[in-house]
Design a protein around this motif. Sequence first.
Motif, PDB file in Angstrom:
ATOM      1  N   TRP A   1      -4.719 -13.127  -0.176  1.00  0.00           N
ATOM      2  CA  TRP A   1      -4.523 -13.782  -1.473  1.00  0.00           C
ATOM      3  C   TRP A   1      -5.462 -13.200  -2.529  1.00  0.00           C
ATOM      4  CZ3 TRP A   1      -0.426 -16.886  -1.760  1.00  0.00           C
ATOM      5  CH2 TRP A   1      -0.202 -17.557  -2.972  1.00  0.00           C
ATOM      6  N   GLY A   2      -4.914 -13.014  -3.737  1.00  0.00           N
ATOM      7  CA  GLY A   2      -5.747 -12.602  -4.864  1.00  0.00           C
ATOM      8  C   GLY A   2      -6.228 -11.176  -4.801  1.00  0.00           C
ATOM      9  N   ASP A   3      -5.531 -10.329  -4.020  1.00  0.00           N
ATOM     10  CA  ASP A   3      -5.917  -8.928  -3.912  1.00  0.00           C
ATOM     11  C   ASP A   3      -5.043  -8.081  -4.840  1.00  0.00           C
ATOM     12  OD1 ASP A   3      -7.807  -9.190  -1.536  1.00  0.00           O
ATOM     13  OD2 ASP A   3      -5.968 -10.033  -0.701  1.00  0.00           O
ATOM     14  N   THR A   4      -5.577  -7.006  -5.376  1.00  0.00           N
ATOM     15  CA  THR A   4      -4.823  -6.132  -6.279  1.00  0.00           C
ATOM     16  C   THR A   4      -5.025  -4.677  -5.850  1.00  0.00           C
ATOM     17  OG1 THR A   4      -6.739  -6.065  -7.781  1.00  0.00           O
ATOM     18  CG2 THR A   4      -5.039  -7.710  -8.248  1.00  0.00           C
ATOM     19  N   THR A   5      -4.090  -3.784  -6.106  1.00  0.00           N
ATOM     20  CA  THR A   5      -2.889  -3.960  -6.873  1.00  0.00           C
ATOM     21  C   THR A   5      -1.790  -4.729  -6.138  1.00  0.00           C
ATOM     22  OG1 THR A   5      -2.150  -1.819  -6.018  1.00  0.00           O
ATOM     23  CG2 THR A   5      -3.317  -1.778  -8.078  1.00  0.00           C
ATOM     24  N   ASP A   6      -1.888  -4.819  -4.835  1.00  0.00           N
ATOM     25  CA  ASP A   6      -0.944  -5.573  -4.021  1.00  0.00           C
ATOM     26  C   ASP A   6      -1.683  -6.015  -2.762  1.00  0.00           C
ATOM     27  OD1 ASP A   6      -1.196  -3.191  -2.657  1.00  0.00           O
ATOM     28  OD2 ASP A   6       0.828  -2.498  -3.072  1.00  0.00           O
ATOM     29  N   GLU A   7      -0.965  -6.676  -1.835  1.00  0.00           N
ATOM     30  CA  GLU A   7      -1.650  -7.170  -0.639  1.00  0.00           C
ATOM     31  C   GLU A   7      -1.654  -6.163   0.509  1.00  0.00           C
ATOM     32  OE1 GLU A   7      -3.412  -9.877  -0.368  1.00  0.00           O
ATOM     33  OE2 GLU A   7      -2.960 -10.573  -2.376  1.00  0.00           O
ATOM     34  N   ILE A   8      -0.546  -5.441   0.688  1.00  0.00           N
ATOM     35  CA  ILE A   8      -0.409  -4.650   1.902  1.00  0.00           C
ATOM     36  C   ILE A   8       0.344  -3.349   1.651  1.00  0.00           C
ATOM     37  CG2 ILE A   8       1.699  -5.932   2.502  1.00  0.00           C
ATOM     38  CD1 ILE A   8       0.955  -5.525   5.467  1.00  0.00           C
ATOM     39  N   TYR A   9      -0.079  -2.313   2.374  1.00  0.00           N
ATOM     40  CA  TYR A   9       0.700  -1.082   2.460  1.00  0.00           C
ATOM     41  C   TYR A   9       0.811  -0.699   3.923  1.00  0.00           C
ATOM     42  CZ  TYR A   9       2.172   3.755   2.395  1.00  0.00           C
ATOM     43  OH  TYR A   9       2.862   4.921   2.629  1.00  0.00           O
ATOM     44  N   LYS A  10       2.023  -0.401   4.361  1.00  0.00           N
ATOM     45  CA  LYS A  10       2.250   0.091   5.725  1.00  0.00           C
ATOM     46  C   LYS A  10       3.230   1.250   5.649  1.00  0.00           C
ATOM     47  CE  LYS A  10       2.502   0.253  10.273  1.00  0.00           C
ATOM     48  NZ  LYS A  10       3.229   1.543  10.321  1.00  0.00           N
ATOM     49  N   ASP A  11       2.849   2.387   6.265  1.00  0.00           N
ATOM     50  CA  ASP A  11       3.712   3.569   6.202  1.00  0.00           C
ATOM     51  C   ASP A  11       4.950   3.395   7.076  1.00  0.00           C
ATOM     52  OD1 ASP A  11       2.890   3.939   8.793  1.00  0.00           O
ATOM     53  OD2 ASP A  11       1.884   5.851   8.452  1.00  0.00           O
ATOM     54  N   SER A  12       5.777   4.437   7.156  1.00  0.00           N
ATOM     55  CA  SER A  12       7.081   4.326   7.805  1.00  0.00           C
ATOM     56  C   SER A  12       7.040   4.441   9.319  1.00  0.00           C
ATOM     57  CB  SER A  12       8.026   5.399   7.247  1.00  0.00           C
ATOM     58  OG  SER A  12       7.487   6.689   7.478  1.00  0.00           O
ATOM     59  N   SER A  13       5.886   4.726   9.898  1.00  0.00           N
ATOM     60  CA  SER A  13       5.797   4.920  11.337  1.00  0.00           C
ATOM     61  C   SER A  13       5.746   3.590  12.086  1.00  0.00           C
ATOM     62  CB  SER A  13       4.554   5.752  11.674  1.00  0.00           C
ATOM     63  OG  SER A  13       3.392   5.107  11.199  1.00  0.00           O
ATOM     64  N   GLN A  14       6.305   3.593  13.297  1.00  0.00           N
ATOM     65  CA  GLN A  14       6.290   2.439  14.194  1.00  0.00           C
ATOM     66  C   GLN A  14       6.812   1.167  13.519  1.00  0.00           C
ATOM     67  OE1 GLN A  14       5.906   1.256  17.261  1.00  0.00           O
ATOM     68  NE2 GLN A  14       5.971   3.303  18.106  1.00  0.00           N
TER      69      GLN A  14
ATOM     70  N   GLY B   1      -2.426  -1.077  -1.343  1.00  0.00           N
ATOM     71  CA  GLY B   1      -3.024  -1.888  -0.294  1.00  0.00           C
ATOM     72  C   GLY B   1      -4.310  -2.569  -0.692  1.00  0.00           C
ATOM     73  N   GLY B   2      -4.240  -3.515  -1.629  1.00  0.00           N
ATOM     74  CA  GLY B   2      -5.446  -4.205  -2.063  1.00  0.00           C
ATOM     75  C   GLY B   2      -6.184  -4.868  -0.920  1.00  0.00           C
ATOM     76  N   ALA B   3      -5.440  -5.531  -0.025  1.00  0.00           N
ATOM     77  CA  ALA B   3      -6.062  -6.173   1.133  1.00  0.00           C
ATOM     78  C   ALA B   3      -6.128  -5.226   2.325  1.00  0.00           C
ATOM     79  CB  ALA B   3      -5.296  -7.439   1.510  1.00  0.00           C
ATOM     80  N   VAL B   4      -4.970  -4.684   2.739  1.00  0.00           N
ATOM     81  CA  VAL B   4      -4.929  -3.838   3.935  1.00  0.00           C
ATOM     82  C   VAL B   4      -4.025  -2.634   3.706  1.00  0.00           C
ATOM     83  CG1 VAL B   4      -5.482  -5.620   5.629  1.00  0.00           C
ATOM     84  CG2 VAL B   4      -3.119  -5.347   4.869  1.00  0.00           C
ATOM     85  N   TYR B   5      -4.410  -1.526   4.309  1.00  0.00           N
ATOM     86  CA  TYR B   5      -3.656  -0.272   4.204  1.00  0.00           C
ATOM     87  C   TYR B   5      -3.579   0.337   5.596  1.00  0.00           C
ATOM     88  CZ  TYR B   5      -2.409   4.458   2.538  1.00  0.00           C
ATOM     89  OH  TYR B   5      -1.789   5.665   2.305  1.00  0.00           O
ATOM     90  N   PHE B   6      -2.355   0.534   6.088  1.00  0.00           N
ATOM     91  CA  PHE B   6      -2.140   1.124   7.414  1.00  0.00           C
ATOM     92  C   PHE B   6      -1.350   2.419   7.257  1.00  0.00           C
ATOM     93  CE2 PHE B   6      -2.327  -3.468   8.069  1.00  0.00           C
ATOM     94  CZ  PHE B   6      -3.307  -3.567   9.048  1.00  0.00           C
ATOM     95  N   ALA B   7      -1.899   3.509   7.773  1.00  0.00           N
ATOM     96  CA  ALA B   7      -1.232   4.808   7.685  1.00  0.00           C
ATOM     97  C   ALA B   7      -1.296   5.526   9.029  1.00  0.00           C
ATOM     98  CB  ALA B   7      -1.888   5.663   6.610  1.00  0.00           C
ATOM     99  N   SER B   8      -0.281   6.319   9.315  1.00  0.00           N
ATOM    100  CA  SER B   8      -0.252   7.207  10.483  1.00  0.00           C
ATOM    101  C   SER B   8      -0.354   6.470  11.812  1.00  0.00           C
ATOM    102  CB  SER B   8      -1.388   8.253  10.392  1.00  0.00           C
ATOM    103  OG  SER B   8      -1.267   8.998   9.210  1.00  0.00           O
ATOM    104  N   SER B   9       0.181   5.246  11.866  1.00  0.00           N
ATOM    105  CA  SER B   9       0.200   4.519  13.144  1.00  0.00           C
ATOM    106  C   SER B   9       1.464   4.930  13.909  1.00  0.00           C
ATOM    107  CB  SER B   9       0.177   3.011  12.886  1.00  0.00           C
ATOM    108  OG  SER B   9      -0.961   2.653  12.160  1.00  0.00           O
ATOM    109  N   ARG B  10       1.482   6.164  14.375  1.00  0.00           N
ATOM    110  CA  ARG B  10       2.720   6.739  14.883  1.00  0.00           C
ATOM    111  C   ARG B  10       3.130   6.200  16.246  1.00  0.00           C
ATOM    112  NH1 ARG B  10       0.057  11.079  12.622  1.00  0.00           N
ATOM    113  NH2 ARG B  10      -0.782  11.757  14.615  1.00  0.00           N
ATOM    114  N   TYR B  11       2.174   5.746  17.043  1.00  0.00           N
ATOM    115  CA  TYR B  11       2.497   5.445  18.425  1.00  0.00           C
ATOM    116  C   TYR B  11       2.449   3.959  18.761  1.00  0.00           C
ATOM    117  CZ  TYR B  11       1.688  10.434  18.688  1.00  0.00           C
ATOM    118  OH  TYR B  11       1.743  11.783  18.455  1.00  0.00           O
TER     119      TYR B  11
END
Length: 199
Positions: free
Chosen positions: A72-85, A51-61
């Motif tokens: 743009w231009g963020d590393t290692t990647d742009e986004i991470y979102k977990d499996s919830s919701q 999640g170079g730009a944004v990281y979302f975890a545990s958004s269960r509800y």
Amino acid sequence: YSTSSAGINMDNCIVFNNASNYGGGFYSISSYVSEVISNCTFYGNTSTIRGGAVYFASSRYMPVYLYNSIFWGDTTDEIYKDSSQSIVIERCDMEGWPNSGTILCPITSSEGTFSSDPLFADVSGDDYSLTASSPCIDRANGSQAPALDIVGTARVDIPSTPNTGTGTPVFADIGAYEFMPPLRSEERRVGKECRSRLS
């Protein structure tokens, strides 16, 4: 950084040149409230893991919403979102889309999201305003955009750019800045003459 008790509605922000293990630009562990990011610009942020730009975890509800923003231009990647919701990514310019990172949850909508160099004015000088050829001009969902941009400029329709946005107004721009065309030479001349008379 957003915690489970707070959440965040984030608009008209520029997040650049930050670093972290997770979520270089923005890190959320919010569980009970929606996260909404609209008309923001993320550039040059770095995460060593995800999640170079944004990281979302545990958004269960509650789901996550990303509107009219540039990633743009963020590393290692742009986004991470977990499996919830779920997540909505609409009218965003996200580098590498649809392979911009790791999204493990359902994507409810990705309408109008694309990957094309936003053509910032001068990233070396930290100027993330748009230039005249930017693909982000007149392309946002105006109904999800603040009435004014980050510097207080109202939404402007650029006649030379087709209105490919949605909502109201149909000509809002993607990112934190609304593009303003340079003054025409005649306008500059008249303005200069007026200032000369006043002085």
